[in-house]
Write a protein that holds these residues in place. Structure first.
Motif, short mmCIF file in Angstrom:
data_model
loop_
_atom_site.label_atom_id
_atom_site.label_comp_id
_atom_site.label_asym_id
_atom_site.label_seq_id
_atom_site.Cartn_x
_atom_site.Cartn_y
_atom_site.Cartn_z
N ALA A 64 0.82 -1.21 0.00
CA ALA A 64 0.00 0.00 0.00
C ALA A 64 0.85 1.26 0.00
CB ALA A 64 -0.94 -0.01 1.19
N GLY A 65 2.08 1.17 0.46
CA GLY A 65 2.96 2.32 0.50
C GLY A 65 3.19 2.94 -0.86
N GLU A 66 3.10 2.12 -1.90
CA GLU A 66 3.33 2.63 -3.25
C GLU A 66 2.06 3.13 -3.92
OE1 GLU A 66 6.32 1.41 -5.39
OE2 GLU A 66 7.16 -0.14 -4.09
N VAL A 67 0.90 2.80 -3.33
CA VAL A 67 -0.36 3.21 -3.94
C VAL A 67 -0.73 4.60 -3.41
CG1 VAL A 67 -2.80 2.67 -4.25
CG2 VAL A 67 -1.12 0.82 -4.14
N ILE A 68 -0.81 5.56 -4.32
CA ILE A 68 -1.10 6.94 -3.92
C ILE A 68 -2.61 7.17 -3.90
CG2 ILE A 68 -0.58 9.37 -4.40
CD1 ILE A 68 1.91 7.53 -3.94
N VAL A 69 -3.30 6.71 -4.93
CA VAL A 69 -4.76 6.79 -4.99
C VAL A 69 -5.28 5.40 -5.35
CG1 VAL A 69 -6.77 7.86 -6.08
CG2 VAL A 69 -4.67 9.19 -5.80
N GLY A 70 -6.10 4.81 -4.48
CA GLY A 70 -6.62 3.46 -4.73
C GLY A 70 -8.04 3.51 -5.23
N ILE A 71 -8.81 2.46 -4.92
CA ILE A 71 -10.18 2.33 -5.40
C ILE A 71 -11.03 3.51 -4.94
CG2 ILE A 71 -12.25 0.90 -5.22
CD1 ILE A 71 -10.35 -1.52 -4.81
N GLY A 72 -11.85 4.07 -5.86
CA GLY A 72 -12.78 5.10 -5.47
C GLY A 72 -12.58 6.45 -6.15
N ASP A 73 -11.54 6.60 -6.94
CA ASP A 73 -11.37 7.84 -7.70
C ASP A 73 -11.58 7.51 -9.18
OD1 ASP A 73 -10.57 10.52 -8.49
OD2 ASP A 73 -9.58 10.64 -6.54
N ASP A 74 -11.36 8.48 -10.07
CA ASP A 74 -11.53 8.22 -11.50
C ASP A 74 -10.51 7.22 -12.01
OD1 ASP A 74 -12.32 11.40 -11.24
OD2 ASP A 74 -13.64 10.26 -12.54
N ALA A 75 -9.34 7.21 -11.40
CA ALA A 75 -8.27 6.31 -11.82
C ALA A 75 -7.37 6.07 -10.62
CB ALA A 75 -7.48 6.91 -12.98
N ALA A 76 -6.53 5.06 -10.74
CA ALA A 76 -5.60 4.74 -9.66
C ALA A 76 -4.25 5.39 -9.94
CB ALA A 76 -5.43 3.23 -9.58
N VAL A 77 -3.52 5.69 -8.88
CA VAL A 77 -2.20 6.29 -9.02
C VAL A 77 -1.22 5.54 -8.14
CG1 VAL A 77 -0.83 8.41 -8.80
CG2 VAL A 77 -3.28 8.56 -9.35
N TRP A 78 -0.07 5.16 -8.70
CA TRP A 78 0.96 4.55 -7.88
C TRP A 78 2.33 5.09 -8.26
CZ3 TRP A 78 -1.37 1.77 -11.82
CH2 TRP A 78 -0.52 1.32 -12.84
N LYS A 79 3.25 4.84 -7.35
CA LYS A 79 4.62 5.30 -7.52
C LYS A 79 5.48 4.08 -7.85
CE LYS A 79 8.19 7.81 -5.06
NZ LYS A 79 8.66 8.31 -3.77
N ALA A 80 6.34 4.21 -8.83
CA ALA A 80 7.28 3.12 -9.14
C ALA A 80 8.55 3.75 -9.67
CB ALA A 80 6.67 2.14 -10.15
N GLY A 81 9.63 3.51 -8.97
CA GLY A 81 10.91 4.00 -9.44
C GLY A 81 10.99 5.51 -9.60
N GLY A 82 10.43 6.25 -8.67
CA GLY A 82 10.54 7.70 -8.70
C GLY A 82 9.51 8.40 -9.58
N ALA A 83 8.77 7.62 -10.39
CA ALA A 83 7.75 8.22 -11.26
C ALA A 83 6.36 7.82 -10.76
CB ALA A 83 7.95 7.77 -12.69
N TYR A 84 5.36 8.55 -11.21
CA TYR A 84 3.98 8.26 -10.82
C TYR A 84 3.17 7.88 -12.05
CZ TYR A 84 5.11 10.27 -6.31
OH TYR A 84 5.68 10.50 -5.09
N TYR A 85 2.38 6.82 -11.91
CA TYR A 85 1.57 6.32 -13.01
C TYR A 85 0.10 6.35 -12.64
CZ TYR A 85 6.06 5.22 -14.75
OH TYR A 85 7.34 5.38 -15.17
N ILE A 86 -0.72 6.56 -13.67
CA ILE A 86 -2.17 6.65 -13.50
C ILE A 86 -2.80 5.59 -14.39
CG2 ILE A 86 -4.18 8.15 -13.74
CD1 ILE A 86 -2.40 10.54 -13.50
N ALA A 87 -3.71 4.80 -13.84
CA ALA A 87 -4.33 3.73 -14.65
C ALA A 87 -5.81 3.65 -14.39
CB ALA A 87 -3.68 2.39 -14.32
#
Lengths: 329, 329
Positions: A24-47
């Motif tokens: 969970a430490g890498e998950v910035i925005v989880g279930i419940g928003d328009d999209a999910a956001v996580w951190k991996a290797g210094g960058a942030y991804y949205i899916a």
């Protein structure tokens, strides 16, 4: 208890409660928003992912297979726009089709997906093809988030504060107007039908809003009042909207003069953006952004009941039977 | 022409030809492998998606909803394993369900997904819930690729070379044996049924193989002969397999002595890995990897027809009616 009893949003809450993410430490925005956001290797991804089912979200009689493909890609792009996401975009496409489907149908569906992908710079990198009793298109879309001082710039549902203003892009209700026109019988293509079949997600505006420091947003996919309701639930706050300020197109007013406001407030599938933030930032953006109209329609207030209230010129509340689309109701 | 006439794999070829990716420079592996790979900001990401449809991939009578959820997650993990992918893993889950579905059913399905996710360190970060005439579960899974000298370590379908040996992990055919047992009527849970309902994707072995410099692999999801056929088509090469070397479990031999080989070669859903590479690397890995059995079953040869030939002890070819599962045939 059936899904139709509790509805889509209570179901999502119940399912989310069953997920206990290990990392969970890498998950910035989880279930419940328009999209999910996580951190991996210094960058942030949205899916995000979005599904369209034949007979539920579209019927082959009223939209071409190319239109179905376009909208399946566009609805995902709109979710990314609603987070302030940024290219590059990578998509996985799942087609579920009956075995008796014509190959040309599958190709037309894919051409619509690919056309929208090309227009928005999305690379289709893979997917799955399966057999099913009816056509189903699922797209999963991945983008990145821009950074500012090492933190991702995002539009989140849970960042509205009392005193913020609420703005929307473009005009609302055109898609619902186009759908009604299609349901009324054979129609020549017109601007409303085109907006229903070929929505243009606001990816540039979403990213621009996030860049300017706007923190809160959602896309209008299920219906304006319901979608703003998600912001109010999650922030948590209330919202007061001025009916007279809801932007309506000339075409919608002309086609459905009596119902234009209701279509705009509850219709959904406009794929415009709701932006919520401090008045000076929103107003500056509205003034400087020449590519698209941004209209202030209301403000965020304190409200323990998280209501979204739509007021007429006399300050009286306007109510509609439904606030928007629920998958199971 | 119908999809049932051309089959799943010709359809994929035809659809892939219609995609002209704008940002193709960032796509390392596109449509046609177990998963897609792209580069973003100096790192490499691997993504896949897999769908299970009620009445096509599962029937609620013979598997519990928790089992369905587990397998939906596991099949995606297996695709990542087949690329040599590495954690962290992030998943998007789409549930399509009839409105009359019991909430408990949706929760049980999700519990199975979450259980598999927890066991493999997958964070479920979002998804979609929609209404459909039957249950459909779609998972999209994203992982990363390990780097070596700035390049991603990957197991690809198009990297087999004549002289390479072909190895498989574990034993094959158990899942198909378990399915047959379930179809024969009510059965107490046994190892075959358990392998069918709760497959254990070989994520550690896939990543280990990629780390050791093995370049080619696929997972056994549709049937061994057909899956090796994909490697032969794409590399392009041929394959010769020794029937006597195909690893069969004692349980499968005992339950279906006459059909064990056919189940192992055409059955699918074992979610074991096929690894293809130079003999010394494969043999060293087989010797050193104590957690799992790795068996050499054949070799890659030059073959302009890209055939996969299974030979008995006399060097005669063994043929089966079907090489594996095709979604549309």
């Amino acid at each position: 208890v059936k899904l139709s009893d509790i509805g889509e949003f209570a179901l999502i809450e119940r399912l989310a409660a069953r997920v206990h993410n290990v990392e969970a430490g890498e998950v910035i925005v989880g279930i419940g928003d328009d999209a999910a956001v996580w951190k991996a290797g210094g960058a942030y991804y949205i899916a995000t992912t979005d599904t369209m089912v034949e007979g539920v979200h579209f019927s082959p009689g009223s939209s071409s297979w190319g239109d179905v493909g376009w909208k399946a890609m566009a609805s995902n792009l709109s979710d990314i726009a609603a987070m302030g996401g940024w290219p590059p975009y990578f998509a996985l496409v799942t087609l579920a089709l009956p075995a008796k489907t014509d190959v040309e149908t599958a190709e037309a569906l894919y051409d619509g997906l690919a056309e929208c992908a090309r227009e928005y710079g999305v690379a289709i990198v893979g997917g799955d093809t399966v057999r099913a009793p009816q056509a189903i298109v699922t797209v999963a879309l991945i983008a990145s988030a821009k950074l500012h001082a090492g933190k991702p710039r995002l539009l989140r549902r849970d960042k509205a504060q009392p005193g913020d203003v609420i703005a929307v892009t473009g005009t609302l209700g055109d898609s619902a107007g186009g759908l009604r026109r299609l349901q009324e019988g054979p129609a020549a293509s017109d601007p409303l039908i085109r907006r229903h079949l070929r929505p243009q997600p606001r990816t540039n505006t979403g990213a621009e809003a996030a860049q300017r420091g706007i923190l809160c947003g959602i896309d209008v996919s299920d219906g304006l009042l319901q979608d703003i309701g998600h912001i109010c639930e999650r922030s948590p706050v209330g919202a007061v909207l001025q009916a007279a300020d809801v932007p309506l197109s000339a075409e919608l007013r002309a086609a459905y003069p009596k119902d234009a406001l209701q279509l705009a407030c509850t219709g959904g599938e406009d794929y415009e953006l709701v932006l919520v933030g401090r008045a000076p930032i929103i107003e500056k953006m509205a003034k400087e952004l020449t590519s698209e109209r941004i209209t202030v329609i209301g403000k965020i207030v304190s409200d323990p009941e998280h209501r979204v209230r739509l007021l007429n010129d006399n300050g009286e509340e306007i109510r509609f039977e439904r606030a928007g689309w629920d998958a199971f109701r």
